[in-house]
Design a protein around this motif. Sequence first.
Motif, PDB file in Angstrom:
ATOM      1  N   THR A   1      31.541  38.785  43.787  1.00  0.00           N
ATOM      2  CA  THR A   1      32.596  39.646  43.272  1.00  0.00           C
ATOM      3  C   THR A   1      32.310  40.038  41.831  1.00  0.00           C
ATOM      4  N   PHE A   2      32.318  41.359  41.568  1.00  0.00           N
ATOM      5  CA  PHE A   2      32.286  41.874  40.204  1.00  0.00           C
ATOM      6  C   PHE A   2      33.734  42.054  39.763  1.00  0.00           C
ATOM      7  N   SER A   3      34.128  41.431  38.670  1.00  0.00           N
ATOM      8  CA  SER A   3      35.515  41.484  38.227  1.00  0.00           C
ATOM      9  C   SER A   3      35.593  41.981  36.791  1.00  0.00           C
ATOM     10  N   GLY A   4      36.855  42.225  36.342  1.00  0.00           N
ATOM     11  CA  GLY A   4      37.069  42.691  34.979  1.00  0.00           C
ATOM     12  C   GLY A   4      36.507  44.070  34.717  1.00  0.00           C
ATOM     13  N   LEU A   5      36.525  44.934  35.737  1.00  0.00           N
ATOM     14  CA  LEU A   5      35.925  46.257  35.616  1.00  0.00           C
ATOM     15  C   LEU A   5      36.930  47.287  35.120  1.00  0.00           C
ATOM     16  N   ALA A   6      36.425  48.285  34.442  1.00  0.00           N
ATOM     17  CA  ALA A   6      37.260  49.424  34.074  1.00  0.00           C
ATOM     18  C   ALA A   6      37.461  50.309  35.302  1.00  0.00           C
ATOM     19  N   LEU A   7      38.558  51.067  35.303  1.00  0.00           N
ATOM     20  CA  LEU A   7      38.798  51.985  36.403  1.00  0.00           C
ATOM     21  C   LEU A   7      37.672  53.013  36.465  1.00  0.00           C
ATOM     22  N   GLY A   8      37.284  53.358  37.672  1.00  0.00           N
ATOM     23  CA  GLY A   8      36.229  54.354  37.810  1.00  0.00           C
ATOM     24  C   GLY A   8      35.501  54.217  39.126  1.00  0.00           C
ATOM     25  N   THR A   9      34.505  55.070  39.308  1.00  0.00           N
ATOM     26  CA  THR A   9      33.688  55.064  40.525  1.00  0.00           C
ATOM     27  C   THR A   9      32.413  54.283  40.255  1.00  0.00           C
ATOM     28  N   TYR A  10      32.070  53.426  41.183  1.00  0.00           N
ATOM     29  CA  TYR A  10      30.895  52.569  41.030  1.00  0.00           C
ATOM     30  C   TYR A  10      30.047  52.613  42.301  1.00  0.00           C
ATOM     31  N   THR A  11      28.783  52.260  42.131  1.00  0.00           N
ATOM     32  CA  THR A  11      27.897  52.033  43.274  1.00  0.00           C
ATOM     33  C   THR A  11      27.396  50.601  43.197  1.00  0.00           C
ATOM     34  N   ALA A  12      27.610  49.872  44.265  1.00  0.00           N
ATOM     35  CA  ALA A  12      27.139  48.498  44.352  1.00  0.00           C
ATOM     36  C   ALA A  12      26.013  48.430  45.370  1.00  0.00           C
ATOM     37  N   SER A  13      25.013  47.625  45.078  1.00  0.00           N
ATOM     38  CA  SER A  13      23.896  47.474  46.012  1.00  0.00           C
ATOM     39  C   SER A  13      23.541  46.007  46.159  1.00  0.00           C
ATOM     40  N   VAL A  14      23.054  45.677  47.344  1.00  0.00           N
ATOM     41  CA  VAL A  14      22.590  44.325  47.629  1.00  0.00           C
ATOM     42  C   VAL A  14      21.231  44.431  48.308  1.00  0.00           C
ATOM     43  N   SER A  15      20.278  43.659  47.841  1.00  0.00           N
ATOM     44  CA  SER A  15      18.977  43.595  48.509  1.00  0.00           C
ATOM     45  C   SER A  15      18.579  42.138  48.659  1.00  0.00           C
TER      46      SER A  15
END
Length: 659
Positions: free
Chosen positions: A441-455
């Motif tokens: 979990t990525f937390s404490g984020l500012a509002l906005g659009t994000y791209t998350a990736s996992v490899s």
Amino acid sequence: MRRTRSTAALVAAAVVAGGLALAAPASADPAPAGTFRKLVGVGSDTTQDVLNALAGDASGYAPVKAPSGAGIASYDAVEPGTGSTTSSIRTRSGGPSFLRPNGSGNGRIALTMALTGDKWPNSTGTTIKGQVDFARSSGGPSTSGTALTYIPFARDAVGVAVKGSALHKLSVDQLHDIYAGTLTVVEGQTVHPKIPQSGSGTRKFFLSAIGLSDSTIAPTIPTVQENQADDAVTEDGALVPFSVGSWIAQNNGVAPDHSKAAAAAGAYLAAVRLPGDTGETEPVSTSNGHLVPLNSYYENATFGRDVYNVVPSRAIDPTSIFFDKDLYDVFVTNGSHTAALASDDAEKTIAAFGFVNESYNGSINPTKHAKFGGLEGSTFDAKTPGKPALKATPGDASVKLGWTAPAPTGLPVTDYRVTLTGADGAVVAVKDVPATATSYTFSGLALGTYTASVSAANLNGSGVLATWTGAVKYSSTTKATAAKTAYGKTPKVAVTVTGTHGTVASGKVTLKDGSTTVGTGTLDRSGKVTIGLSNHLKVATHTLTVSYGGSSKLNMSSTTVKLTITKATPSVSTSAPKTVSHNSRAKVTVKVTATGTTPTGTVRIYAGSHVIATGTLKSGKVTLTLPKLSRGNHTMHAYYTGSSTVNSRNGVNFTIKST
């Protein structure tokens, strides 16, 4: 202080001024016997002596250490004193004994086996997992990939040690033909070429420089141990490729001596006509009675070479769970971080051993001489893992990523790399987690659009990315209440949506009974709405799903609420004549009403406890014809039997007089 390239004169001056040329030759292996240190290196004998000195295993040389105090343990390519190529070493207290890796290639293979857990030097050998941390290498990668990082350490050159005046000047073409077996006499002298052992970085580099390979070299050329002229250059016409740095260090009395006897008997480094030149270039010169390198030879693209310390790429990645800070501190120069091996004192030692210091000592940037290579050995599947199955769940200024492992392929998964980037493509956060992990979990984020990736990654590197792109918002909470309501009346559900971080909810709320939408509403400025539903919901207890669709700042949320619909309470009214002839049949009209619905069903007329007439409501009314009544007064009442939506009910008594 970081330096650019040192000239030969400056190197010589630093050596003599520092007294290093007078220090005792660097001993081999960690001393005293049985000494163990954290950072274990094996491989190239070209750089073994300078690494031994930097490890502190010689009088007059201070050991290079990480800030934590972790030091280097550098093991020779062959057994010190005996020259045995079949001796064993033990690199960890309580660890296994295993065959000493001889040469750059074997050092890199041993490092690979230490990572994979495979047996060294072959399937009948010893498991050496975790026993080696870096490999000394006088050459670059032999396999493609990114598993290993080749960190440049210094500049060396490959010369040709020869005996006999006829070989003083040699060209690349002559060297090609000599080692191809087509040129056997030079200036009237029969030549006796030798070549270093298989796995030698110097052997590989030299053959490439003169346009040959192991498959095209003359098979009759004898093999000798690398950088040992005493055994190789023994007769007139003898020649063998040789590290210029090693030649300087041995003949200056800095490194253990394997060549001074040969030099005293007439062996020397030949001048070589470099490609494009009209004359020959000497590899070394003399300054203050000591040999020093000539930069023009070292920097030549054909015979000059970088020498490397090879480390696992993941071990010097600060974001990796396999990050080894001590390894990083000793070997890596990156930004404001300077490798311990690139300190001024370390570079004085490097210069004393015949190498040229370069500004890129410790670089891990491929544009600044670093190289990347794959695992070495013939049994490894070079594939990286496939794509994990990824699911993302936005939370309160956060996003939780969950995944399942990709299908097995090649080497096992060792870890997962999780990366978050913003709408502008800038990396917001990177996290490496163990192979056992299934979420992050990525937390404490500012509002906005994000791209998350996992490899998924294995020792070969990271595999195919699984990605998610979406908005990160604050959390919302939906609450709802509903009062018990009679059929026919409008049921109402009161909904309140609240947001975290003081955010007032806005937007639409939807109510569903199962999969059927039964109501919608829009929140007011306080985040509330009361939604009226159909007054014809089935008489039952309904579990309604109340869903908030979210807003530009808030995530969706939902809850459930129980709504009980009861049967309606009817009113029963009767219209009947006051009197009737005993020869006639009276007619009685019954009307049944209820709020919001028109009752249906059966009406009965009771005289006492006896049913004397029955009828069916139509539009809430029914007229019943009574039987003939005997003379006298008859008290009766109507009874509505009820339905699936309306309760039963007795009407008030009425009296008919029969005359």
